[in-house]
Scaffold this active site. Structure first.
Site, PDB file in Angstrom:
ATOM      1  N   SER A 135      14.654 -17.914   5.712  1.00 13.66           N
ATOM      2  CA  SER A 135      15.167 -18.311   6.761  1.00 13.66           C
ATOM      3  C   SER A 135      16.550 -18.088   6.811  1.00 13.66           C
ATOM      4  O   SER A 135      17.301 -18.344   5.814  1.00 13.66           O
ATOM      5  CB  SER A 135      14.878 -19.793   6.542  1.00 13.66           C
ATOM      6  OG  SER A 135      15.392 -20.476   7.667  1.00 13.66           O
ATOM      7  N   LYS A 161      13.274 -14.886   9.525  1.00 15.83           N
ATOM      8  CA  LYS A 161      13.377 -15.855  10.578  1.00 15.83           C
ATOM      9  C   LYS A 161      14.606 -16.308  10.665  1.00 15.83           C
ATOM     10  O   LYS A 161      15.619 -16.569   9.910  1.00 15.83           O
ATOM     11  CB  LYS A 161      12.620 -17.349   9.996  1.00 15.83           C
ATOM     12  CG  LYS A 161      13.094 -18.622  10.604  1.00 15.83           C
ATOM     13  CD  LYS A 161      11.986 -19.822  10.243  1.00 15.83           C
ATOM     14  CE  LYS A 161      12.551 -21.094   9.893  1.00 15.83           C
ATOM     15  NZ  LYS A 161      12.004 -22.065   9.720  1.00 15.83           N
ATOM     16  N   LYS A 163      17.757 -18.733  12.479  1.00 17.49           N
ATOM     17  CA  LYS A 163      18.074 -19.814  13.048  1.00 17.49           C
ATOM     18  C   LYS A 163      18.677 -19.523  14.500  1.00 17.49           C
ATOM     19  O   LYS A 163      19.309 -18.687  14.557  1.00 17.49           O
ATOM     20  CB  LYS A 163      18.616 -20.682  12.127  1.00 17.49           C
ATOM     21  CG  LYS A 163      18.073 -21.178  10.962  1.00 17.49           C
ATOM     22  CD  LYS A 163      16.921 -22.218  11.349  1.00 17.49           C
ATOM     23  CE  LYS A 163      16.587 -23.147  10.097  1.00 17.49           C
ATOM     24  NZ  LYS A 163      15.607 -24.073  10.645  1.00 17.49           N
ATOM     25  N   ASP A 189      13.758 -19.947  14.898  1.00 23.28           N
ATOM     26  CA  ASP A 189      13.464 -21.548  14.738  1.00 23.28           C
ATOM     27  C   ASP A 189      14.698 -22.205  15.648  1.00 23.28           C
ATOM     28  O   ASP A 189      15.781 -21.970  15.068  1.00 23.28           O
ATOM     29  CB  ASP A 189      13.604 -21.888  13.318  1.00 23.28           C
ATOM     30  CG  ASP A 189      13.330 -23.478  12.969  1.00 23.28           C
ATOM     31  OD1 ASP A 189      13.210 -24.064  13.844  1.00 23.28           O
ATOM     32  OD2 ASP A 189      13.244 -23.759  12.035  1.00 23.28           O
ATOM     33  N   GLU A 214       9.845 -21.274  17.070  1.00 17.05           N
ATOM     34  CA  GLU A 214       9.500 -22.624  16.289  1.00 17.05           C
ATOM     35  C   GLU A 214      10.453 -23.716  16.980  1.00 17.05           C
ATOM     36  O   GLU A 214      11.597 -23.517  16.971  1.00 17.05           O
ATOM     37  CB  GLU A 214       9.937 -22.509  14.795  1.00 17.05           C
ATOM     38  CG  GLU A 214       9.669 -23.482  13.745  1.00 17.05           C
ATOM     39  CD  GLU A 214       9.892 -23.383  12.371  1.00 17.05           C
ATOM     40  OE1 GLU A 214      10.423 -22.033  12.162  1.00 17.05           O
ATOM     41  OE2 GLU A 214      10.304 -24.345  11.839  1.00 17.05           O
ATOM     42  N   ASP A 239       7.026 -27.435  14.354  1.00 13.67           N
ATOM     43  CA  ASP A 239       7.575 -28.045  13.168  1.00 13.67           C
ATOM     44  C   ASP A 239       7.683 -29.443  13.387  1.00 13.67           C
ATOM     45  O   ASP A 239       6.843 -30.308  12.856  1.00 13.67           O
ATOM     46  CB  ASP A 239       8.912 -27.364  12.773  1.00 13.67           C
ATOM     47  CG  ASP A 239       9.518 -27.859  11.514  1.00 13.67           C
ATOM     48  OD1 ASP A 239       9.221 -28.848  10.805  1.00 13.67           O
ATOM     49  OD2 ASP A 239      10.505 -27.257  11.000  1.00 13.67           O
ATOM     50  N   LYS A 263       4.802 -28.659   6.695  1.00 11.27           N
ATOM     51  CA  LYS A 263       5.649 -29.194   5.793  1.00 11.27           C
ATOM     52  C   LYS A 263       5.171 -30.667   4.924  1.00 11.27           C
ATOM     53  O   LYS A 263       5.077 -31.509   5.870  1.00 11.27           O
ATOM     54  CB  LYS A 263       7.259 -29.433   6.123  1.00 11.27           C
ATOM     55  CG  LYS A 263       8.052 -28.249   6.550  1.00 11.27           C
ATOM     56  CD  LYS A 263       9.250 -28.653   7.212  1.00 11.27           C
ATOM     57  CE  LYS A 263      10.271 -27.210   7.602  1.00 11.27           C
ATOM     58  NZ  LYS A 263      11.385 -27.964   8.227  1.00 11.27           N
ATOM     59  N   GLY A 291       9.683 -24.701   4.719  1.00 12.87           N
ATOM     60  CA  GLY A 291      10.627 -25.205   3.564  1.00 12.87           C
ATOM     61  C   GLY A 291      11.644 -26.229   3.811  1.00 12.87           C
ATOM     62  O   GLY A 291      11.947 -26.076   5.232  1.00 12.87           O
TER      63      GLY A 291
HETATM   64  O1  OSB Z   1      13.276 -26.173  10.410  1.00 16.18           O
HETATM   65  O2  OSB Z   1      12.474 -25.140   8.889  1.00 16.18           O
HETATM   66  C1  OSB Z   1      13.348 -25.778   9.263  1.00 16.18           C
HETATM   67  C2  OSB Z   1      15.809 -26.234   6.321  1.00 16.18           C
HETATM   68  C3  OSB Z   1      16.132 -27.569   6.330  1.00 16.18           C
HETATM   69  C4  OSB Z   1      15.499 -28.375   7.468  1.00 16.18           C
HETATM   70  C5  OSB Z   1      14.789 -27.675   8.398  1.00 16.18           C
HETATM   71  C6  OSB Z   1      14.402 -26.173   8.344  1.00 16.18           C
HETATM   72  C7  OSB Z   1      14.990 -25.411   7.198  1.00 16.18           C
HETATM   73  C8  OSB Z   1      14.682 -24.111   6.941  1.00 16.18           C
HETATM   74  C9  OSB Z   1      14.778 -23.674   5.520  1.00 16.18           C
HETATM   75  O3  OSB Z   1      14.568 -23.507   7.933  1.00 16.18           O
HETATM   76  C10 OSB Z   1      13.707 -23.032   5.016  1.00 16.18           C
HETATM   77  C11 OSB Z   1      13.589 -22.801   3.548  1.00 16.18           C
HETATM   78  O4  OSB Z   1      13.535 -23.826   2.853  1.00 16.18           O
HETATM   79  O5  OSB Z   1      13.668 -21.500   3.058  1.00 16.18           O
HETATM   80 MG    MG Z   2      11.721 -25.494  11.419  1.00 15.72          MG
END
Ligand code: OSB
Ligand code: MG
Length: 369
Positions: A135, A161, A163, A189, A214, A239, A263, A291
């Site tokens: 990510s 992925k 953001k 995401d 996402e 999510d 999650k 994650g």
């Molecule tokens: O939305 O997936 C998410 C990290 C903190 C809070 C929300 C998210 C995330 C990540 C990190 O995208 C994913 C990872 O742990 O590698």
């Molecule tokens: Mg997410």
């Protein structure tokens, strides 16, 4: 199994680089660990809440408060406890799923270590290794983004992925596609950063052949996700909106979701996470393991979950080195875009005494009456 006591422990792990999302910039991971002590074994769980209530309503000081005052007393009152009994015992407390998940995970780990069974087998996992991705946070400019993605691809991750948020969406996606071509498995995401007024704009992502988008809209806005599915060809993944197996079934029935990010913390634990997997499998909905920048404790358990057969898309489960200079367990390493599922009893790993001591910022020991 009787619980002798429960330790809450905060550890601070500086991130190798700041992680920016549409809701926050994180510089270090202040993780909350739960250690359940029983006569037969100890068990570990990680609470995935972050410092501020900006991903969901939970935050770590709040998780500590609810664990100390309400959740831990409900399992240390002298009665025998099993992992499956934890959620029913906590059900009268509303919400606080991340805090509940951490406590249940620690009880489950203790139970499985006593029984000599791995979490993966307990949950019904079948894979010995799982596909993993990375990510990538929001960057100041496209150059910095391409540099970071390039490093991850050299490390062998099989899926990227990005953001996104308004003002950082089509441009970064186009730049990554331009550089690495149409076959790179790529997804985005938004962490709820868009409103229904952005529906048309989001269809501009369709031409980039993404694996999924996402959670573009608010956690409670199921309708806009359903609307996006009607006007866009990009698969819609939820999510933040999915908090339970019943909620997953509801979103599927309402035509709001193609793919679910599971999650365990967000849904109240690994047992509920496995039920979401089952609901999605029954509806032909693929799932993947999300994650929350977990330490090795949370990551080990996520790998066990991701070994279930419905987890067909790469998880947000990256190498320890992608997040931290030092992890609190033996480091996890992705190889050729895959990570090995632990096979030892329980979650299969334990914190390293020295690293744990060095990174601990606070702890509290709680016993029953
Ligand atoms: O939305 O997936 C998410 C990290 C903190 C809070 C929300 C998210 C995330 C990540 C990190 O995208 C994913 C990872 O742990 O590698
Ligand atoms: Mg997410």
């Amino acid at each position: 199994m009787k619980i002798t006591g429960v330790e809450l422990r905060r550890v601070e792990l500086p991130l190798v680089s700041p992680f920016r999302t549409s809701f926050a910039v994180e510089h270090s991971r202040n993780a909350l660990l739960v250690r359940v002590v029983t006569p037969g074994a100890e068990g570990w769980g990680e609470c995935v809440s972050i410092d501020e209530p900006v991903y969901s309503s939970e935050y770590t000081d709040g998780a500590i408060d609810v664990l100390r005052r309400f959740l831990i007393p409900a399992v240390t009152n002298g009665d025998d406890v099993t992992a499956v009994a934890v959620a029913p015992r906590l059900a009268h407390i509303k919400g606080h799923r991340m805090a509940k998940a951490a406590l249940e995970a620690a009880v489950l780990d203790a139970e499985l270590r006593s029984a000599g069974m791995s979490l993966a087998s307990r949950l019904g996992g079948t894979a010995t290794s799982v596909p993993v991705g990375v990510s990538v946070g929001i960057k100041d400019d496209i150059g910095a983004l391409l540099d970071e993605v390039s490093g991850y691809l050299e490390s062998g991750y099989g899926r990227i992925k990005l953001k996104i948020q308004p003002g950082w969406d089509v441009e970064p996606v186009a730049a990554v596609r331009d550089r690495w071509g149409p076959r790179l498995p790529l997804q985005v995401d938004a962490n709820t950063a868009y409103t229904p007024a952005d529906l048309r704009h989001l269809t501009r992502l369709d031409e980039y052949d993404l694996l999924l988008i996402e959670q573009p809209f608010d956690e409670e806005d199921i309708a806009s996700h359903a609307r996006l599915r009607q006007i866009s060809t990009t698969p819609v993944c939820l999510d933040e909106s999915i908090l339970s197996a019943a909620g997953a079934a509801d979103a599927i029935t309402r035509g709001a979701v193609d793919i679910v990010n599971i999650k365990p913390g967000r849904v109240g634990g690994y047992l509920e996470a496995a039920r979401i997997h089952d609901v999605c499998a029954a509806h032909g909905i693929p799932v993947w393991c999300g994650g929350m920048l977990e330490t090795g404790i949370g990551r080990a358990a996520n790998l066990a979950l991701a070994s279930l057969p419905g987890f067909t898309l790469p998880g947000d489960i990256s190498s320890s080195a992608r997040y931290f200079h030092t992890d609190i367990t033996e480091p996890f390493v992705a190889q050729d875009g895959r990570m090995t599922v632990p096979t030892g009893p329980g979650i299969g790993v334990t914190p390293l005494t020295d690293a744990l001591a060095a990174l601990t910022t606070w702890s509290e020991w709680i016993t029953g009456p």
